[in-house]
Design an enzyme around this catalytic site. Structure first.
Site, short mmCIF file in Angstrom:
data_model
loop_
_atom_site.label_atom_id
_atom_site.label_comp_id
_atom_site.label_asym_id
_atom_site.label_seq_id
_atom_site.Cartn_x
_atom_site.Cartn_y
_atom_site.Cartn_z
CG HIS A 75 -31.06 -0.01 0.67
ND1 HIS A 75 -29.59 0.09 0.54
CD2 HIS A 75 -31.81 0.82 1.84
CE1 HIS A 75 -29.39 1.01 1.65
NE2 HIS A 75 -30.28 1.41 2.20
CG LEU A 126 -25.23 -1.96 0.49
CD1 LEU A 126 -25.40 -2.08 1.78
CD2 LEU A 126 -25.99 -0.78 -0.20
CB ILE A 194 -29.76 2.95 11.34
CG1 ILE A 194 -30.25 3.78 12.58
CG2 ILE A 194 -30.79 1.97 10.98
CD1 ILE A 194 -30.35 3.21 13.81
CG HIS A 266 -32.88 -0.84 6.49
ND1 HIS A 266 -31.82 -0.18 5.85
CD2 HIS A 266 -32.70 -2.11 5.86
CE1 HIS A 266 -31.30 -0.75 5.07
NE2 HIS A 266 -31.94 -1.84 4.86
CG HIS A 475 -0.62 -16.50 -8.50
ND1 HIS A 475 -0.72 -16.43 -6.98
CD2 HIS A 475 -0.25 -15.39 -8.68
CE1 HIS A 475 -0.34 -15.57 -6.61
NE2 HIS A 475 -0.32 -14.52 -7.56
#
Length: 664
Positions: A75, A126, A194, A266, A475
């Site tokens: 970002h 992220l 933050i 931010h 599965h």
């Protein structure tokens, strides 16, 4: 080993950092969109890293022995764009910064591989960046073990934020990196406490430094605004044989007198008033997007240093006995050699007509292909014996001997897929890794990112249906084929036999701009291609396997259901109903064929698709006069034969469905 370089005054280096801050806040303000806080907070760290340590040459951005820089906290993309502009990348002029986040610009909201020179990987989700960087660092260590430090000796640097380290993939990545002692990987953590919601204390109490240390990393802490301390920490990390985390205590939005240190910086522009106040606080008295000549010259010196080191490397390469082998790995496989290898293997398969699971057929193909394509680097997420991904000649890559050709990724599907992206981006490898198809959900974010970037990573997904049997619905993949086929620029192969499996491997290896998923069976399947052809029919995506003169119905199947469709066609013939059978190993490639070819394959008769999965996505190929024989929900725990009968995926069900369609 290149050590730190510092030939300018501390005051000038501080202003170099302020240039990043100014360009970042100006671009975000002009776009009225973006994230100024991280670039402003990490400007000092980035400046020290590039000014004193990084080896890159913007004029030759892809030379193999450059250092890699990954902005995991994607970002904060204006940090990267500002750096590239100041370093002199030819495609990053000031107009690109003015066009930040605008349609058609190279300065996308998050860094995108291929959109601008020098962007090593796409980041934004992220944690993906740090995990991809682990793959790059693995690539460096493996190639150095094979070719020597004269040809391979570079660093991988990462800037990661709090969010990157909160994401679960970070645990997989740092564990893998610590285990392999990737000493040339350095992560610079933007420790600003933050997040979007506010202070990190709202959501985490993790001691990140202790976590990294527990994973075998070297860990240090530093004031992220003290250039001397930053340089000392990076230099110390470069002397350590373990991967390093440097916790950089920073102030988000550093320099903005009223907003720094808060989440307000931010993800939103600072505003004109705060930008003016920031200029005054930093002593930056220049107009928006203006950088003085002395600062530009200082940044260009970084590029000059990198160019000199690149030329020295080229000199070593020209004198190296390993140059041809090294460059062959960088250039990728020889298509003609690969084709000859695959055709010889296919001819043998068609003669022998084995009944084998396609996971075993994959192993058989790899035995031939790994010899013809030395850049293949295998692996599995702790399922080697089930995925059949390791050939007899493969040796494992270990922390003490990285010269092998097979990676034991451990139970880390997401980390494996991201590392494979990093290995592919690094160059010198065609990575493949195995797990069960049901666990593609763990890998999916990295598979999607690889498709977005267009990297050649091959995901081997075995146990591809209810045919795996007793392990049950946890599965048994039912929705996974549809989910993967929905990803753009991803080829999803589901081969019907050993011949199609070999063809799928050839296509996956030669698809240098598209990742591939090979969906392979646990259960044995008969060979349906018993007459050899040099043509790679799988490249067509779908083709006629049974083509009667008169067509009453068309049966379209993939994988294990192709043999079922052929059996149904024979039963229909007993009722004087002629069925064409289409094998469709890759619907993505079929979609790329000419319209006339697709029409000829599908025909005008009613169509039935047969696949042991949900029907989602098949509507495109079926049309209004059609039916689907497959799954409508989750599977169950039982032997495979019983499950096919229980869920109605049988030749008899196909016959009944065809008769109903024809009589309608």
């Amino acid at each position: 080993m290149n050590t730190q370089t510092q030939t300018i005054s501390p005051a000038l280096e501080a202003q170099m950092a302020n240039a990043i801050r100014a360009l970042s806040m100006d671009a975000v303000q002009m776009a009225n969109s973006g994230h100024p806080g991280m670039p402003m907070g990490m400007a000092d760290v980035a400046t020290v890293l590039f000014n004193r340590f990084m080896t890159i040459d913007p004029a030759t951005p892809n030379w193999p022995d450059r250092d890699r820089f990954v902005l995991s906290a994607g970002h904060g993309s204006m940090l990267l764009y500002a750096l590239h502009h100041l370093l002199g990348y030819e495609d990053m002029d000031i107009e690109q910064l003015r066009s930040f986040r605008q349609l058609g610009s190279r300065t996308a909201g998050h860094p995108e591989y291929g959109h601008a020179l020098g962007i090593e990987t796409t980041t934004g989700p992220l944690g993906q960046g740090i995990a991809t960087a682990v793959g790059m660092a693995l690539g460096e260590k493996i190639l150095r073990a094979r070719h020597g430090a004269d040809l391979v000796d570079h660093w991988t640097y990462v800037i990661a934020g709090d969010g990157c380290l909160m994401e679960g993939i970070s645990h997989e990545a740092i564990d893998l990196a610590g285990h392999h002692k990737l000493g040339k990987l350095i992560v610079l953590w933007d420790d600003n406490e933050i997040t979007i919601d506010g202070a990190t204390s709202l959501s985490t109490s993790m001691d990140q430094k202790a976590r990294f240390a527990a994973a075998g990393w070297n860990v240090a802490s530093v004031d992220g605004h003290d250039h001397t301390a930053i340089a000392g920490a990076i230099e110390a990390a470069r002397q350590n044989d373990r991967p390093s985390l440097i916790a950089c205590k920073t102030i988000i939005g550093y320099g903005a007198p009223n907003k720094q240190g808060t989440s307000a910086t931010h993800g939103a522009p600072l505003g004109d008033a705060e930008i003016n106040a920031t200029r005054e606080a930093l002593g930056w008295l220049h107009a928006p997007f203006v950088v003085p000549d002395d600062l530009r010259a200082a940044w260009k010196n970084v590029a000059k240093r990198g160019a000199a080191r690149r030329k020295a490397w080229q000199g070593r390469l020209s004198q190296s006995e390993k140059a041809d082998v090294f460059l062959a790995g960088q250039n990728g496989p020889d298509a003609a050699t690969l084709r000859d290898t695959v055709n010889a293997h296919k001819a043998q398969i068609s003669r022998d007509a084995p009944s084998v699971a396609t996971r075993k057929a994959s192993e058989m193909a790899l035995e031939a292909l790994t010899a013809a394509c030395p850049s293949l680097l295998g692996g599995s997420a702790d399922l080697t014996g089930s995925n059949n991904t390791r050939t007899k000649a493969m040796r494992p890559v270990t922390a003490d001997d990285a010269s092998g050709t097979y990676l034991h990724y451990g139970i880390r599907e997401h980390g494996m897929a991201a590392a494979m992206n990093g290995l592919a981006l690094h160059g010198g490898f065609i990575p493949y890794g195995g797990t069960f198809l049901a666990f593609a959900d763990y890998s999916r974010p990295a598979i999607r990112l690889g498709a977005l970037m267009g990297v050649r990573a091959i995901h081997v997904m075995t146990h591809d249906s209810i045919g795996l049997g007793e392990d049950g619905p946890t599965h048994q993949p039912v929705e996974h084929l549809a989910s993967l086929r929905a990803i753009p620029n991803l080829n999803v192969f589901r081969p019907a036999d050993a011949v199609e499996t070999a063809e799928a491997w050839e296509l996956a290896i030669t698809s240098d701009k598209t990742p591939s998923v090979l969906c392979l069976s646990r259960q044995n399947l008969p060979t349906v291609r018993t007459v050899h052809s040099d043509e790679n029919l799988t490249a067509r995506g779908a083709y006629l396997l049974r083509d009667p003169d008169l067509r009453h119905v068309t049966l379209i199947a993939t994988g294990s259901e192709v043999a079922l469709a052929l059996e149904a066609a024979e039963l229909l013939k007993e009722s004087r109903i002629e069925a064409a059978v289409v094998s469709a190993p890759c619907l993505e490639l079929f979609a790329q064929q000419e319209d006339e070819y697709r029409k000829a394959v599908l025909g005008k008769a009613p169509r039935i698709a047969i696949e042991a999965a949900v029907a989602d996505g098949w509507h495109r190929w079926l049309g209004p006069w059609s039916a689907f024989v497959g799954m409508e929900g989750f599977g169950a725990s039982a032997p495979a034969e019983q499950l096919y009968e229980y869920f109605g995926i049988t030749p008899q069900k196909v016959v009944a469905t065809a008769k109903t369609l024809i009589s309608a």
